[in-house]
Enzyme design. Structure first.
Site, PDB file in Angstrom:
ATOM      1  N   THR A 208       2.824 108.825   7.001  1.00 32.87           N
ATOM      2  CA  THR A 208       4.181 109.383   6.914  1.00 32.87           C
ATOM      3  C   THR A 208       5.188 108.657   7.804  1.00 32.87           C
ATOM      4  OG1 THR A 208       3.574 110.984   8.621  1.00 32.87           O
ATOM      5  CG2 THR A 208       3.311 111.678   6.330  1.00 32.87           C
ATOM      6  N   GLU A 209       4.810 107.532   8.360  1.00 29.54           N
ATOM      7  CA  GLU A 209       5.645 106.868   9.372  1.00 29.54           C
ATOM      8  C   GLU A 209       7.062 106.573   8.893  1.00 29.54           C
ATOM      9  OE1 GLU A 209       1.397 105.796  10.623  1.00 29.54           O
ATOM     10  OE2 GLU A 209       2.506 106.187   8.770  1.00 29.54           O
TER      11      GLU A 209
END
Length: 259
Positions: free
Chosen positions: A135-136
């Site tokens: 999810t960066e």
């Protein structure tokens, strides 16, 4: 061996490393990464250990970076952030290059750096309820370190989908993409992983596992001719190893060999 953020135990030639920050969903921070390096180092150096299982206490396998840790990163200098990145890099590479087989037992969500841990394990089994993903990009960050391993593991196309969208996928989707090995019901996963680990301990030569893992990690970087030449040298070296002599003798004599 004392740990404050994880649990470490060895039984029946299997080392179990358990992330133990359930109140923080086993989120990663500098001290936990350091303890993981120490635990994997201990397992690597222990002749009584043949297989390593990595799992987490509580509802999550690992929720990625700790919120307090993320806040601290914003205050760091470039040099401090570089060294911090290299610490996680060393952990990922340590697991990937380890001479012993590492199995992830994923009984909850594995997100961002937590999914990175799953990515670098040799085998991984997840419960159907687990969601996995990187999810960066959704917080202005990048999945830099894990990308190096993920592209090798599942290919560029599927890696682009996961890394660019930042979306979480079901364990079933992760298995279909090759990110994890298989999906196992929650009531069965402990027994399943224990069975796989025990089978590796009893049914396979430690030297053969070590050499095969190293071969898999090497051949992707080589042109096919060099890959084959390298494989031939490993093949020849393995034939001269005591494990191979024992294995062939047992096979010819129709004996059951327990490694």
């Amino acid at each position: 061996m004392d740990f404050s953020l994880l649990q470490y135990e060895v039984a029946s030639r299997i080392a179990t490393i358990t992330l133990n920050r359930p109140e923080k969903r086993n989120a990663l921070n500098g001290p936990l990464v350091a303890e993981l390096q120490k635990a994997f180092g201990a397992a690597a150096a222990d002749d009584a250990v043949k297989v390593i299982v990595l799992k987490g206490n509580g509802e999550a396998f690992c929720a990625g970076a700790d919120l307090e840790y993320l806040q601290q990163l914003q205050q760091n200098t470039y040099e401090e952030n570089l060294e911090d990145s290299r610490q996680l890099m060393r952990l990922f590479q340590q697991i990937y290059d380890l001479d012993k087989i590492v199995i992830a037992q994923v009984e909850g969500h594995a997100v961002a750096g937590g999914c990175g841990l799953v990515t670098v394990c040799d085998l991984s089994y997840a419960v159907p309820e687990a969601m996995l993903g990187y999810t960066e990009v959704k917080i202005g960050f990048i999945p830099a370190l894990v990308a190096v391993f993920l592209v090798r593991k599942i290919g560029e196309g599927r890696s682009r989908e996961l890394l660019l969208t930042g979306r979480l996928v079901t364990a079933e989707k992760a298995a279909a993409d090759g990110l994890i090995t298989a999906v196992v019901p929650a009531a069965e996963i402990k027994k399943k992983v224990a069975g796989i680990a025990t089978s590796l301990c009893n049914d396979a030569s430690a030297n053969s596992l070590k050499a095969t893992k190293k071969l898999i990690g090497t051949v992707l970087d080589l042109p096919i001719e060099q890959g084959l030449a390298h494989a031939a040298t490993l093949n020849a070296a393995t034939r001269g190893h005591e494990d191979c002599k024992r294995g062939i003798a047992a096979f010819l004599n129709k004996e059951k060999l327990v490694w």
